[in-house]
Design a protein around this motif. Structure first.
Motif, PDB file in Angstrom:
ATOM      1  N   LEU A   6       1.422  -1.086  -0.281  1.00  0.00           N
ATOM      2  CA  LEU A   6      -0.005   0.091  -0.087  1.00  0.00           C
ATOM      3  C   LEU A   6       1.126   1.100   0.031  1.00  0.00           C
ATOM      4  CD1 LEU A   6      -2.443  -1.123   2.839  1.00  0.00           C
ATOM      5  CD2 LEU A   6      -2.628  -1.993   0.292  1.00  0.00           C
ATOM      6  N   ASP A   7       0.172   1.634  -0.994  1.00  0.00           N
ATOM      7  CA  ASP A   7       1.201   3.510  -0.663  1.00  0.00           C
ATOM      8  C   ASP A   7       0.016   4.339  -1.465  1.00  0.00           C
ATOM      9  OD1 ASP A   7       4.414   4.181  -0.837  1.00  0.00           O
ATOM     10  OD2 ASP A   7       3.249   6.085  -0.928  1.00  0.00           O
ATOM     11  N   ASN A   8       0.233   6.071  -1.440  1.00  0.00           N
ATOM     12  CA  ASN A   8      -0.586   6.603  -1.508  1.00  0.00           C
ATOM     13  C   ASN A   8       0.088   7.625  -2.891  1.00  0.00           C
ATOM     14  OD1 ASN A   8       1.275   8.396   0.001  1.00  0.00           O
ATOM     15  ND2 ASN A   8      -0.534   9.933   0.403  1.00  0.00           N
ATOM     16  N   LEU A   9       1.255   7.600  -2.864  1.00  0.00           N
ATOM     17  CA  LEU A   9       2.172   7.412  -3.427  1.00  0.00           C
ATOM     18  C   LEU A   9       2.161   9.403  -3.669  1.00  0.00           C
ATOM     19  CD1 LEU A   9       2.056   5.460  -6.710  1.00  0.00           C
ATOM     20  CD2 LEU A   9       3.609   5.587  -5.077  1.00  0.00           C
ATOM     21  N   ASN A  10       2.839   9.966  -2.816  1.00  0.00           N
ATOM     22  CA  ASN A  10       2.719  11.351  -2.055  1.00  0.00           C
ATOM     23  C   ASN A  10       3.430  11.890  -3.246  1.00  0.00           C
ATOM     24  OD1 ASN A  10       4.732  11.455  -0.598  1.00  0.00           O
ATOM     25  ND2 ASN A  10       2.890  11.747   0.605  1.00  0.00           N
ATOM     26  N   GLU A  11       3.967  13.073  -3.324  1.00  0.00           N
ATOM     27  CA  GLU A  11       4.816  13.823  -3.788  1.00  0.00           C
ATOM     28  C   GLU A  11       5.752  14.257  -2.953  1.00  0.00           C
ATOM     29  OE1 GLU A  11       3.761  16.062  -7.689  1.00  0.00           O
ATOM     30  OE2 GLU A  11       3.026  14.348  -7.863  1.00  0.00           O
ATOM     31  N   TYR A  12       5.806  14.177  -1.706  1.00  0.00           N
ATOM     32  CA  TYR A  12       6.766  14.776  -0.575  1.00  0.00           C
ATOM     33  C   TYR A  12       8.011  15.090  -1.843  1.00  0.00           C
ATOM     34  CZ  TYR A  12      10.064  15.004   2.974  1.00  0.00           C
ATOM     35  OH  TYR A  12      10.944  15.619   4.153  1.00  0.00           O
ATOM     36  N   TYR A  13       8.706  14.197  -2.329  1.00  0.00           N
ATOM     37  CA  TYR A  13       9.303  14.170  -2.882  1.00  0.00           C
ATOM     38  C   TYR A  13       9.400  13.463  -4.440  1.00  0.00           C
ATOM     39  CZ  TYR A  13      10.890   9.781  -0.971  1.00  0.00           C
ATOM     40  OH  TYR A  13      10.721   7.888  -0.745  1.00  0.00           O
ATOM     41  N   ASP A  14      10.298  13.392  -5.508  1.00  0.00           N
ATOM     42  CA  ASP A  14      10.621  13.188  -6.626  1.00  0.00           C
ATOM     43  C   ASP A  14       9.446  11.850  -6.782  1.00  0.00           C
ATOM     44  OD1 ASP A  14      10.586  12.666  -9.374  1.00  0.00           O
ATOM     45  OD2 ASP A  14      12.499  12.240  -9.788  1.00  0.00           O
ATOM     46  N   LEU A  15       8.147  12.034  -7.394  1.00  0.00           N
ATOM     47  CA  LEU A  15       7.215  10.882  -7.361  1.00  0.00           C
ATOM     48  C   LEU A  15       7.650   9.562  -8.395  1.00  0.00           C
ATOM     49  CD1 LEU A  15       4.825   9.318  -7.132  1.00  0.00           C
ATOM     50  CD2 LEU A  15       3.479  10.569  -8.963  1.00  0.00           C
ATOM     51  N   LYS A  16       8.516  10.243  -9.615  1.00  0.00           N
ATOM     52  CA  LYS A  16       9.485   9.382 -10.264  1.00  0.00           C
ATOM     53  C   LYS A  16      10.380   8.065  -9.245  1.00  0.00           C
ATOM     54  CE  LYS A  16      13.052   8.094 -14.116  1.00  0.00           C
ATOM     55  NZ  LYS A  16      13.473   7.265 -13.501  1.00  0.00           N
TER      56      LYS A  16
END
Length: 325
Positions: A34-44
């Motif tokens: 599980l992960d929400n894939l936020n953009e706290y740092y580079d999503l790539k």
């Protein structure tokens, strides 16, 4: 071979989560990531971590924010996990100064979502969750022991992590949910986090830019290499449930390293000179971390093997390969 465990791993696209998922799959267990894939740092970087895991048998991924308690409860009902490795959190000490509500949503509400789903689960045997060495603050005498008081946090991030420990203690007592909290001490290595000092220093040195060195370099950190962390983490997940309540363990290197020496090791691995810009102490930071490993060494035989002189060059090589430098 023992029956495979069914493990939910939160924060699976994160640094420790990514390594943990790979190790669990390699050991033959089933994983729902599980992960929400936020953009706290580079999503790539996060999507690349997931890509590196691939699509092996027994693996599934679901995008969800852990504070969405109804969705989390539904996932628990459908997946029927035996274990939860709860690593998702809003990380970063300094980021918490300007974005406090993000920490409440992820670290407090998110932790509560996991606990509530767990107490209604009929399959769950054990929750293992990430805490932090930051809970010790600046008032604890080193080396830091799990029995030390940890009630003077110097950042909101630290306060939320200590609050998680107290929430887990109450749920263990109220509902008998076996839980293990892991106080990680500055974990580093390949696929690490771009907001961490070793990454920032490496990038600056390779780009021939100055490094920002706070408190004029008069800081010490207990650095812990990722492979040492994952080794003991899998042992904790795989242990048989003996009816314990709530436990806390330090996971560190047990050898505080002066910041100036740390920079020297990175510069040597980069084969470049480091240019340092010395600055005052930052708000929310701590002067020193030093893990007492007596408890985890006694109960799990944990003994960190990787010195920074070995671990840092491995990270720098990964960094060069990843960015094709």
């Amino acid at each position: 071979m023992p029956k495979p465990l069914r493990v939910i791993v939160t924060g699976a696209a994160g640094f420790i989560g990514h390594h943990a998922v790979k190790a669990l799959l390699k050991a033959g267990h089933e994983v729902l990531a599980l992960d929400n894939l936020n953009e706290y740092y580079d999503l790539k970087l996060k999507t690349d971590r997931l890509e590196q895991i691939g699509s092996p048998g027994g693996f599934a991924f679901e995008k969800v924010h852990i504070s969405e308690h109804e969705k989390i409860a539904s996932i628990f009902d459908k997946y029927a996990p035996t274990h939860v490795l709860h690593l998702a959190a809003q990380a970063g000490v300094r980021y918490s100064i300007d974005h406090p509500f993000s920490y409440i949503d992820s670290n407090i509400k998110g932790h509560l979502s996991i606990l509530e789903a767990a107490r209604h689960s009929r399959s769950l045997e054990h929750i293992i969750y990430a805490s932090s060495s930051s809970v010790y603050g600046n008032d604890t005498e080193p080396p830091f022991s799990e029995s030390d008081r940890a009630d003077t946090p110097v950042s909101l991030y630290a306060a939320t992590k200590r609050a998680d420990e107290l929430l887990s203690e109450s749920y263990a007592r109220l509902y008998g949910i076996p839980q293990t909290g892991l106080r990680f001490f500055t974990v580093y290595g390949p696929w690490g986090r771009p907001d961490m000092a070793y990454w920032l220093f490496t990038r600056a040195i390779l780009d021939a830019k100055p490094i920002k060195v706070f408190n004029n370099g008069e800081l010490e950190r207990d650095f812990t290499y990722i492979d040492d962390v994952i080794d003991v983490l899998i042992r904790i997940v795989e242990e048989k449930n003996t009816g314990f309540g709530h436990r806390l363990y330090n996971i560190g290197g047990a050898k505080p390293v002066p910041l100036k020496k740390f920079i020297e090791v990175i510069a040597k691995a980069c084969d470049r000179e480091a240019e340092c810009e010395y600055l005052p102490m930052q708000k929310g930071d701590v002067y020193r971390t030093h893990a007492d490993l007596t408890r985890i060494s006694r109960e799990y035989g944990y003994a960190p093997k990787t010195e920074i002189e070995t671990g840092i060059p491995r990270f720098v090589q990964w960094y060069r390969d990843y960015f094709r430098i």
